[in-house]
Design a protein around this motif. Sequence first.
Motif, mmCIF file in Angstrom:
data_model
loop_
_atom_site.group_PDB
_atom_site.id
_atom_site.type_symbol
_atom_site.label_atom_id
_atom_site.label_comp_id
_atom_site.label_asym_id
_atom_site.label_seq_id
_atom_site.Cartn_x
_atom_site.Cartn_y
_atom_site.Cartn_z
ATOM 1 N N UNK A 1 -11.696 -10.387 -9.113
ATOM 2 C CA UNK A 1 -10.734 -10.412 -8.017
ATOM 3 C C UNK A 1 -9.741 -9.264 -8.164
ATOM 4 N N UNK A 2 -9.364 -8.704 -7.044
ATOM 5 C CA UNK A 2 -8.344 -7.655 -7.011
ATOM 6 C C UNK A 2 -7.029 -8.246 -6.528
ATOM 7 N N UNK A 3 -5.936 -7.787 -7.130
ATOM 8 C CA UNK A 3 -4.597 -8.173 -6.674
ATOM 9 C C UNK A 3 -4.110 -7.110 -5.703
ATOM 10 N N UNK A 4 -3.784 -7.535 -4.502
ATOM 11 C CA UNK A 4 -3.387 -6.603 -3.445
ATOM 12 C C UNK A 4 -2.041 -6.995 -2.857
ATOM 13 N N UNK A 5 -1.327 -6.002 -2.405
ATOM 14 C CA UNK A 5 -0.069 -6.250 -1.690
ATOM 15 C C UNK A 5 -0.102 -5.493 -0.366
ATOM 16 N N UNK A 6 0.181 -6.215 0.714
ATOM 17 C CA UNK A 6 0.279 -5.620 2.034
ATOM 18 C C UNK A 6 1.723 -5.736 2.517
ATOM 19 N N UNK A 7 2.139 -4.762 3.297
ATOM 20 C CA UNK A 7 3.490 -4.771 3.847
ATOM 21 C C UNK A 7 3.414 -4.557 5.352
ATOM 22 N N UNK A 8 4.316 -5.199 6.075
ATOM 23 C CA UNK A 8 4.270 -5.049 7.518
ATOM 24 C C UNK A 8 5.533 -5.527 8.192
ATOM 25 N N UNK A 9 5.484 -5.498 9.524
ATOM 26 C CA UNK A 9 6.640 -5.820 10.339
ATOM 27 C C UNK A 9 6.282 -6.897 11.352
ATOM 28 N N UNK A 10 7.213 -7.826 11.543
ATOM 29 C CA UNK A 10 7.068 -8.836 12.570
ATOM 30 C C UNK A 10 7.940 -8.482 13.759
ATOM 31 N N UNK A 11 8.189 -9.449 14.632
ATOM 32 C CA UNK A 11 9.017 -9.173 15.809
ATOM 33 C C UNK A 11 10.443 -8.770 15.460
ATOM 34 N N UNK A 12 10.988 -7.876 16.267
ATOM 35 C CA UNK A 12 12.405 -7.488 16.203
ATOM 36 C C UNK A 12 12.853 -7.025 14.819
ATOM 37 N N UNK A 13 12.037 -6.226 14.170
ATOM 38 C CA UNK A 13 12.432 -5.626 12.898
ATOM 39 C C UNK A 13 12.315 -6.512 11.680
#
Length: 239
Positions: A79-91
């Motif tokens: 298994x690989x450990x991954x991190x994703x980053x992102x944005x939801x509504x209104x910042x």
Amino acid sequence: MGRKWNNIKEKKASKDANTSRIYSKFALEIYVVAKQGEPDPEANQALKFVLERAKTYNVPRNIIDRALEKAKGGAEENYDELRYEGFGPNGSMVIVDALTNNVNRTASNVRAAFGKNGGNMGVSGSVSYMFDSTAVIGMEGKSEEEVLEILMEADVDARDILEEDGTIIVYAEPDQFHAVQEAFKTADILEYTVAELTMLPQNEVTLDPDAQAQFEKLIDALEDLEDVQRVYHNVDLGE
């Protein structure tokens, strides 16, 4: 800092409501961490931490034991450990931690969850710089003064100690997590309401009702993904 603890508590309560999901996620995390080191928590600090977290979520012993036995048995699942980053509504900002045996599948599913719920993926580092990695340990039955005295006697530093909703919460640097627990163990404190290494936002945002409803759908969609272990965000979800 009180709202931060409340958001951890709300997330925990939400996950507690779906025990099969949280148990399966812990089983995978225990297996992966045990495979990376020793399947003995006394010789594997990362495993010891995961088991402490599992205890606060009331993960049954038989599920923990099966995951440890699987790791001892030499299973070759990677298994690989991954991190994703992102944005939801209104910042709003979101961090997603995952464990996966299929990177393409996980990336596609996380991207779809963002896209279908008013969000979008960001590049690595686009969000995480606005969060602080923090050890959070909470207990009942002690006062702020008593906890401070325990930590001072053990020469352990904490960022903050607060009483919130009848619970004493200790915020500390991540590398102090086990030192804080050892200090409490010496003082016969063995049960915690929370024991987490988490990502706390430096600033929280409040959304209007429509945006918050959409944001909560985004978080639910991400947490429902099989490969996603934990989701962090900077939204004040209110009481």
